[in-house]
Structures are given as structure tokens and as C-alpha cells.
Design an enzyme around this catalytic site. Structure first.
Site, mmCIF file in Angstrom:
data_model
loop_
_atom_site.group_PDB
_atom_site.id
_atom_site.type_symbol
_atom_site.label_atom_id
_atom_site.label_comp_id
_atom_site.label_asym_id
_atom_site.label_seq_id
_atom_site.Cartn_x
_atom_site.Cartn_y
_atom_site.Cartn_z
ATOM 1 N N ASP A 50 4.311 0.771 8.998
ATOM 2 C CA ASP A 50 4.356 0.189 7.643
ATOM 3 C C ASP A 50 5.808 -0.190 7.301
ATOM 4 O OD1 ASP A 50 1.604 1.485 5.959
ATOM 5 O OD2 ASP A 50 2.218 2.371 7.845
ATOM 6 N N ASP A 119 1.713 -6.503 1.842
ATOM 7 C CA ASP A 119 1.216 -5.214 2.329
ATOM 8 C C ASP A 119 1.404 -5.261 3.848
ATOM 9 O OD1 ASP A 119 -0.075 -2.953 3.121
ATOM 10 O OD2 ASP A 119 -1.786 -3.210 1.760
ATOM 11 N N ASP A 122 -2.229 -2.855 5.878
ATOM 12 C CA ASP A 122 -3.324 -2.467 4.995
ATOM 13 C C ASP A 122 -4.323 -1.677 5.836
ATOM 14 O OD1 ASP A 122 -4.894 -2.448 2.610
ATOM 15 O OD2 ASP A 122 -6.089 -4.110 3.393
ATOM 16 N N THR A 124 -3.774 2.003 6.278
ATOM 17 C CA THR A 124 -2.930 2.977 6.998
ATOM 18 C C THR A 124 -3.727 4.216 7.412
ATOM 19 O OG1 THR A 124 -0.981 2.196 5.831
ATOM 20 C CG2 THR A 124 -0.796 4.349 6.854
HETATM 21 P P1 AMP Z 1 -9.645 1.271 1.020
HETATM 22 O O1 AMP Z 1 -10.742 0.357 0.660
HETATM 23 O O2 AMP Z 1 -9.853 2.685 0.627
HETATM 24 O O3 AMP Z 1 -9.232 1.140 2.453
HETATM 25 O O4 AMP Z 1 -8.406 0.791 0.144
HETATM 26 C C1 AMP Z 1 -7.900 -0.518 0.140
HETATM 27 C C2 AMP Z 1 -6.419 -0.446 -0.175
HETATM 28 O O5 AMP Z 1 -6.219 0.214 -1.426
HETATM 29 C C3 AMP Z 1 -5.616 0.363 0.846
HETATM 30 O O6 AMP Z 1 -4.334 -0.163 0.952
HETATM 31 C C4 AMP Z 1 -5.542 1.721 0.223
HETATM 32 O O7 AMP Z 1 -4.408 2.423 0.639
HETATM 33 C C5 AMP Z 1 -5.488 1.412 -1.259
HETATM 34 N N1 AMP Z 1 -6.162 2.481 -2.007
HETATM 35 C C6 AMP Z 1 -7.427 2.503 -2.453
HETATM 36 N N2 AMP Z 1 -7.714 3.683 -3.082
HETATM 37 C C7 AMP Z 1 -6.581 4.405 -3.036
HETATM 38 C C8 AMP Z 1 -6.218 5.693 -3.502
HETATM 39 N N3 AMP Z 1 -7.090 6.454 -4.157
HETATM 40 N N4 AMP Z 1 -4.963 6.118 -3.272
HETATM 41 C C9 AMP Z 1 -4.086 5.333 -2.602
HETATM 42 N N5 AMP Z 1 -4.360 4.106 -2.131
HETATM 43 C C10 AMP Z 1 -5.584 3.631 -2.348
HETATM 44 MG MG MG Z 2 -3.171 -1.738 1.443
HETATM 45 MG MG MG Z 3 -0.239 -0.793 3.187
#
Ligand code: AMP
Ligand code: MG
Ligand code: MG
Length: 311
Positions: A50, A119, A122, A124
Site C-alpha cells: 500500500d 487507493d 484496494d 488490503t
Molecule cells: P470491502 O467491501 O469490505 O472490501 O471494503 C471496500 C473498501 O472500503 C476497502 O478499501 C475497505 O478497506 C474499506 N472499508 C469498508 N468497511 C470498512 C471498515 N469497517 N473499516 C475500514 N475500512 C473499511
Molecule cells: Mg480501499
Molecule cells: Mg487501500
């Protein structure tokens, strides 16, 4: 490079090249095996990939377009931007993208009018857990608060081109002009929802429940979920929770819009991408590959759930 090519087209073409280089950094960090994981918050991680991918993207774009604002996900307070490996400084621009016709409303845009949301990696959580195809590099370009162009690079996408194995692909979109880098497909016949794999909670689950979907896909990253919509793997992306940030949605929103789709919050409102906007997308994400599916999904979300997120 000819300066007669409008700025937005040059910036998109450069972003396509830079995203590919950042994707190679993401693969190289994984091959070396030293991920350097840092916990930024609850369920929120950062790795060496990242950090390094962001330095590559920001250094390359700011060298070419010094007057625009670039906002990246990762804080790198100790980094000196001119102290990066010389082969991370990308000066190329994608030749096909350079040929695009600039939408009329964007021909006069100046560097000062542009905010780029980055980002560098995306998904991680998925990267650290080995779900590598979920990982994307996102570069979203906004003007007057609106996403006007975007790049979604998938570092681990495998394909065969003329008998030769290839790794990585770059999808881009310029609403009002074109999308490229993938083969668009119509939505599936039944309702297939894509949603978070690693950030679920009771609100997210409640919204999924009311949709009565034929299938729910749980995958990582906003970039990858929007790719699933574009390629006809899923019908709607539903995430009824805070958690996503502006750098997660800017590029996917632009690419989706260029393909005729729509990304909003869970109340149906568009997010704004000015530099002064708060980073969190507090009211969730609702996206679909066309207006009709988006309206349908919006009508299914109960008001009580919308109220909970909006308060
Ligand atoms: P996801 O669909 O959970 O993979 O999330 C999509 C993006 O939003 C990724 O970059 C995640 O890190 C961020 N994200 C979603 N929910 C959270 C959370 N509760 N805390 C931190 N990052 C989040
Ligand atoms: Mg992201
Ligand atoms: Mg990211």
C-alpha cells in the site's frame, strides 16, 4: 506527447500507465514475502505494498501535473517524494487512451480544477489473506466534485494473449466518451448481490436480507465489486454501512458511469469528491450497472435502515 491532447485525457492516459507500475509493486512486495503489516484501525490494515504503490502513483502524477490536488489513502509522513527508486517514476501514457475524444464539458479543465483520489491497494485484508484476484489499484479523477474519469487496475488478473500468458489488466472509463480494458457483459438473469467479505455488521446483513437475492457474493474491495457488475457476474453492489472512503469509490464510480451504471450512497445520493469533502462515505454504497437495477435496489432498502445510516 502532444499538448493538443486535452488535460483530462492526458491525465487518464498517464494514470493507466502509473496504475500498471503500481500493480507490479504490489506483486513484487508479495513475492518478496515481507508485507510489513501495520494496523491503522479496527479491521483496517496497511502493508508495504500500500505504502510503496502510493508513493509511485503520487510521485509520478505530481511530477507531470504539479498543480492538481492528489489525495491518497495512506499517510506517509516520513516520505520524501523525490527519494523514490527511479524506476517508480512513470512518464509513459497509454497510447490508446491518448486517442480518446474528450467530452465537450471537460476540454477546458485546468490542473487546479482537478482532485485525484488514490487507493494504491484496494482490498488490503484480502491481499494479506491470499485472495489476490480481489485486489485493485484505484485512481479516480474528479472535477467540480464529480468523478470524471477512473482507472481500476487488477494486478493479479491472468489472461492469455496470442498464446502468451499475461498478468494484470487495467480497466478505465471516461464518462461521455468510452470504457476500455474489459469486455462488458449484461447483468445476470437473476438478482446476484455483491458485498463486503471482511467488513460486515448487522446493518449490512439486514440490507442483504431484504433484497431476496438469488445469490450473495462476498468479495473484497470496492474496485473488484464494481468489476463484477461490469462483467455481468453480479447485478448490484450493496454495502449499508460506513467504512468505504472517497478513494474507494471515486474511480469505480467513474468507470461504472462510463459504462452506463450508477454508484450512490444507500439513500440514492451522489457522493461529492471536492478536496475539502470528508473522507468517509458514511452512508454506504449502492451501485448497479444500469439505472433500472439501481432504482430497483434503492426501492428495496427499508426507510428505517436509510434513516439509521443518515443520522
Ligand atoms: P470491502 O467491501 O469490505 O472490501 O471494503 C471496500 C473498501 O472500503 C476497502 O478499501 C475497505 O478497506 C474499506 N472499508 C469498508 N468497511 C470498512 C471498515 N469497517 N473499516 C475500514 N475500512 C473499511
Ligand atoms: Mg480501499
Ligand atoms: Mg487501500
Amino acid at each position: 506527447m502532444s499538448t493538443s491532447v486535452p488535460l483530462i485525457v492526458r491525465l487518464l492516459a498517464s494514470s493507466v500507465s502509473v496504475a500498471g507500475r503500481a500493480g507490479k509493486i504490489v506483486r513484487d512486495v508479495m513475492s518478496k514475502g515481507e508485507l510489513g503489516i501495520v494496523e491503522k484501525g479496527k479491521d483496517d490494515y496497511q502493508t508495504e505494498a500500500d505504502r510503496s504503490a502510493q508513493r509511485c502513483i503520487i510521485a509520478s502524477l505530481s511530477a507531470q501535473f504539479p498543480k492538481m490536488s492528489i489525495i491518497g489513502e495512506e499517510d506517509n509522513p516520513n516520505d520524501v517524494e523525490d527519494d523514490i527508486p527511479s524506476d517508480w517514476l512513470v512518464v509513459d501514457a497509454d497510447k490508446d487512451v491518448l486517442k480518446l475524444e474528450c467530452p465537450p464539458g471537460l476540454r477546458e479543465v485546468k490542473e487546479e480544477d482537478i482532485v485525484v483520489w488514490v487507493d494504491p491497494l484496494d482490498g488490503t485484508s484480502e491481499y494479506t489473506q491470499g485472495f489476490l484476484e480481489h485486489v485493485t489499484v484505484l485512481i479516480g479523477i474528479s472535477v467540480n466534485e464529480k468523478p470524471v474519469a477512473g482507472v481500476i487496475h487488477q494486478p493479479y488478473f491472468k489472461s492469455v494473449d496470442g498464446g502468451e500468458k499475461k498478468i494484470g489488466r487495467t480497466i478505465w472509463g471516461l464518462p461521455g466518451a468510452a470504457v476500455g480494458g474489459f469486455t462488458p457483459a449484461p447483468p445476470p438473469d437473476s438478482l446476484i448481490i455483491t458485498t463486503t467479505r471482511s467488513h460486515s455488521n448487522p446493518l449490512v446483513e439486514r440490507a442483504l436480507q431484504v433484497m431476496n437475492a438469488a445469490q450473495i457474493l462476498r468479495v473484497g474491495g470496492a474496485g473488484y465489486k464494481v468489476l463484477q457488475l461490469l462483467e455481468g457476474v453480479a447485478s448490484v453492489y450493496v454495502f449499508a454501512s460506513p467504512g468505504c472512503k472517497k478513494w474507494d469509490t471515486c474511480a469505480p464510480e467513474a468507470v461504472l458511469a462510463a459504462a452506463g451504471g450508477k454508484l450512490t450512497d444507500i439513500l440514492g445520493n451522489m457522493y461529492k469528491y471536492g478536496a475539502a469533502e470528508s473522507r468517509p462515505n458514511k452512508t454506504g454504497v449502492l451501485a448497479a450497472v444500469n439505472e433500472e437495477l439501481h432504482s430497483f435496489a434503492l426501492s428495496q432498502i427499508p426507510q428505517e435502515l436509510k434513516d439509521k445510516l443518515a443520522k
